[in-house]
Design a protein around this motif. Structure first.
Motif: not given
Length: 851
Positions: A47, A77, A80
């Motif tokens: 990520a 995301e 992330a």
């Protein structure tokens, strides 16, 4: 570390990049600006990391501004990673709020520490491991040594602790020198052990990284050095770039042990390449320690070989291409590092004092009074003869003390106390080896001491080759098969393998050897380098005595020369007779062994003639007749002549020999033969080389300052095969290629043809003449006063005026009609001056001035 709003994101970006991340930013994402986005290049599926950087102390108000942007990233995301980095820190409520929303908060120092993944290395040398236990045992008995040199007398570890803690602009690199056995390696191990413990307690302190340079027998660069360290310590997951950043920022300290053990396998130019790697590591706030035996950082020929080239470039005396300038800048960096080592920050490690020696022995043998008396009685009789009739006590040499402590039980029951007073290094090492052989014999009586000793000599030879830092299992067994061939051959085939394994198990357990487990392949080496050196010297001399000359080439170290020089007088005279007989043997196969033996024995044989007026010449005459016949051999680091004792070596024959670091200073070498030689780093300063022959030889970094060269023959020496050094008004000047050929020719030597410019430029008037001609080539109209009295002309105004008058009289320049203070190049002069400026040929019209 102080940051600004600009430098903090830059530092964060750099930190991620050197750890294999691609970093972008600032980026606009759905109308919001994100400072940085980092993506892992090693794992394309990892990520991304979204980063906000701030120099402010983050409280609830500041956090509220950043969290909105990062919360939006979570929606876009979900996987992330989100990170806020503050150089000033966070309030506790902010850290708690951030953790609940899976936003990481770190100071820059905490972020940096998250990349410092050295746990395996730290645990290896300070945890519950065999390596750590060895270091702890050393620390428990360690007797603190002193530095004793022109900087003063300081307790070594205390001085180094202060140096480590000092500001970054203080001494960056230290060179610690000491003769063999003074405890240089033990010192670096103690520093590694103690400083690692300090680092574990406080990770803000620098991390010590220790490397043994003996493992590098070929030239290396900075990255190769660090790759080796990481691989050897199970740190392959750590980025080399990251380690470089640690070093250059002062967060890691390099402990490089045994430069001399590496350098003995390398020629001068290879050593400079390695030192260039150290120069790269010494920039910024870097700190490091380099240990070495003396004399590897004091040879002016090696240290300053490029200094004059760099100075000439800086002063505009040389026209160089961009690439050439880059090379010189690079070489200057090395010279600057070396100058720092030599002139400012070299410390000399001394042997232990008598009181320290007694304290160490008393501590180790606390409950063994008999052993304590035996060791001390022996130590007080160990001396080295020095110049004149003086003697130097060696009772405080740590390596000798440690070996005697190791064989204390044998000493108590042996006849060592019957040895006469004045025991030499050769005798004490022989005694130590004798006792270790007897210990092994008691443990395993199947191998006689003499057979084990012979085998260990072969192991010592094997480990003296540049490619062999240790002997692995396969090589060990191959050597056993070779040395015990007859014994194994008498056995039936089915029993040979079993007996080979038995010999391997016994010989690898020899008291002189130690197992190394820090390499990709397990192997063995001697417990101290000096023990290997002694056994090699013993092996080479045994071959001479038995008329079975050893032809294998190994480096002859200073310690080996010292050992042999300490042999008793009767033995030296016997070796002299053996060397004379060897030289009379016309078998060319012996040539390879001759030079090696002469290099090893030189100081010892020379001492036989020390009371004579010309000891070197008489010694060479005794060995190699008169004039000395020294052809087809290899010699290394011998002083055959000096200003104090100039040697008469007229007609000496060195034909087809290889000479490294030989001192011929002030020698009378009239008519000597150096044809087809390789001559590197030799000193011929003020030598008489009239009528000597150097045809077809390769000369590298040879000092010919003040040498007489009338009719010396250098024909066949190609300009790509020569570099000479001269001292000019106190400054060293390096001449290579055609410049060197031209200098030799100017000094009266015979050479192959070379353009006359390279000859003429050595004339004392040339710089002034050259500068005037260059100025006239650049601009055909010049002020006369500028040509005659400014720039280079100031060196000799009378000469400049004389040359201008010469040009005028030969109609090469003329006074301008309307301005008497100006001179103008004539048509005739333009042709000649342009020819001069665009070629390496000095036109005849200009030569006439010098004639």
């Amino acid at each position: 570390m102080q940051f600004t709003a600009t430098t903090l994101p830059e530092a964060i970006k750099s930190l991620f990049e050197i750890n294999h991340y691609r970093v972008e930013g600032p980026l606009q994402i759905h109308g919001a600006e994100i400072d940085l986005v980092a993506r892992n290049l090693s794992d394309p599926f990892a990520a991304p990391v979204y980063i906000e950087a701030t120099v402010e102390y983050v409280d609830n108000d500041k956090y509220g501004k950043d969290v909105g942007k990062l919360a939006m990233i979570a929606e876009i995301e979900p996987d992330a990673k989100r990170l806020i980095v503050s150089s000033s820190g966070f309030t506790l409520p902010v850290k708690e709020r951030a953790a609940k929303t899976r936003i990481m908060t770190m100071t820059y120092d905490e972020l940096f520490a998250s990349f410092e993944k050295f746990e395996r290395y730290i645990s290896l040398f300070s945890g519950e491991t065999e390596e750590a236990a060895v270091l702890e045992a050393l620390s428990n008995i360690y007797e603190e040594p002193y530095f004793d040199d022109h900087h003063g007398k300081d307790l070594a570890t205390a001085y180094l602790d202060e140096w480590k803690a000092a500001e970054k602009d203080s001494k960056g690199w230290l060179v610690i020198t000491g003769e063999y056995g003074t405890g240089k390696t033990a010192l670096t191990k103690i520093l590694q052990y103690r400083w690692l413990k300090e680092y574990k307690a406080n990770p803000q302190l620098p991390l010590p990284l220790r490397l043994e340079l003996r493992e590098f027998t070929k030239q290396f660069d900075a990255r190769g050095l660090l790759h080796h360290f990481l691989d050897s310590n199970n740190l392959g997951h750590v980025s080399v770039d990251f380690v470089l950043s640690l070093i250059k920022s002062g967060r890691a300290i390099l402990l490089l042990d045994g430069y001399d053990e590496m350098a003995q396998y390398l020629h001068a130019r290879e050593r400079r390449t390695c030192l260039e790697a150290l120069a790269e590591l010494s920039t910024g706030g870097a700190k490091g320690i380099l240990t070495s035996r003396p004399n590897y950082f004091t040879e002016a020929e090696e240290l300053q070989v490029f200094e004059i080239l760099y100075s000439s470039f800086q002063q505009g005396q040389l026209l160089l291409t961009k690439d050439s300038k880059s090379v010189l800048e690079q070489e200057k960096q090395v010279d600057d590092l070396l100058e720092q080592f030599i002139d400012r920050y070299e410390r000399s490690l001394s042997d232990l004092s008598h009181e320290q020696t007694v304290a160490l022995i008393s501590r180790v043998l606390d409950h063994d009074e008999e052993g304590k008396i035996a060791v001390l009685n022996l130590l007080k009789r160990i001396f080295r003869s020095i110049e004149g009739n003086d003697a130097l006590s060696l009772s405080g040499k740590p390596v000798i003390v440690s070996y005697l402590l190791d064989v204390v039980e044998e000493l108590k029951s042996s006849s060592s106390n019957q040895l006469s007073d004045g025991i030499t290094e050769w005798q004490v090492y022989r005694l130590i080896v004798d006792q270790l052989m007897m210990r092994d014999f008691k443990r395993c009586p199947d191998i006689l001491p003499a057979a084990r000793r012979d085998f260990l000599r072969k192991v010592a030879m094997f480990l003296s080759k540049r490619e062999n830092a240790l002997i692995d299992q396969n090589s060990f067994k191959d050597l056993i098969s070779k040395e015990f061939k007859k014994e194994l051959g008498r056995l039936p085939p089915e029993a040979r393998s079993h007996h080979l394994e038995k010999l391997f198990a016994d010989l690898r357990a020899s008291a002189t050897l130690t197992r190394s487990t820090r390499h990709e392949v397990e192997g063995w080496k001697f417990s101290h380098n000096s023990l290997r050196e002694y056994l090699v010297a013993e092996y080479l001399l045994a071959g001479l005595q038995q008329k079975d000359i050893v032809l294998e080439r190994v480096p002859i170290s200073d310690a080996m020369r010292i050992f042999v020089a300490s042999i008793d007088s009767d033995s030296k005279n016997d070796f002299l007779k053996s060397m004379t007989a060897l030289w009379q043997n016309s078998n060319s196969k012996m040539d390879r062994g001759k030079g090696q033996l002469l290099t090893l024995l030189w100081e010892g044989l020379l001492s036989i003639f020390q009371k004579e007026q010309d000891p070197a010449a008489l010694c060479l005459k005794a060995v190699a007749s008169e004039p000395p016949q020294l052809q087809h051999i290899e010699l290394d680091k011998l002083e055959l002549s000096s200003e104090r004792h100039p040697a008469a070596l007229k007609g000496a024959n060195f034909n087809s020999s290889t000479l490294y670091g030989i001192k011929f200073s002030s020698a009378k070498l009239d008519g000597a033969n150096f044809t087809d030689c390789t001559i590197e780093g030799c000193n011929f300063s003020y030598a008489d080389l009239n009528n000597a022959t150097f045809s077809r030889s390769l000369l590298i970094d040879c000092d010919i300052t003040g040498a007489s060269l009338d009719n010396a023959d250098f024909t066949g020496v190609h300009h790509t095969d020569i570099t000479v050094v001269i001292d000019e008004k106190g400054a060293r000047k390096v001449l290579d290629g055609k410049n060197a050929i031209g200098y030799l020719r100017y000094r009266g030597a015979k050479t192959d043809q070379v353009e006359n410019l390279y000859v003429l430029k050595n004339h004392q008037d040339f710089p002034v003449v050259d500068k005037i001609l260059v100025k006239l080539a650049e601009h055909p109209i010049r002020q006369r006063i500028g040509l005659e009295q400014r720039g280079a002309a100031r060196q000799d105004v009378t000469l400049a005026k004389s040359f201008m008058l010469f040009l005028e009289q030969n109609k090469l320049v003329a006074v301008c009609k309307n301005r008497k203070e100006l001179v103008e190049v004539t048509d005739k002069g333009r042709e000649i001056i342009n020819l001069y400026s665009k070629s390496d040929t000095v036109p005849e019209a200009i030569l006439q001035f010098f004639e």
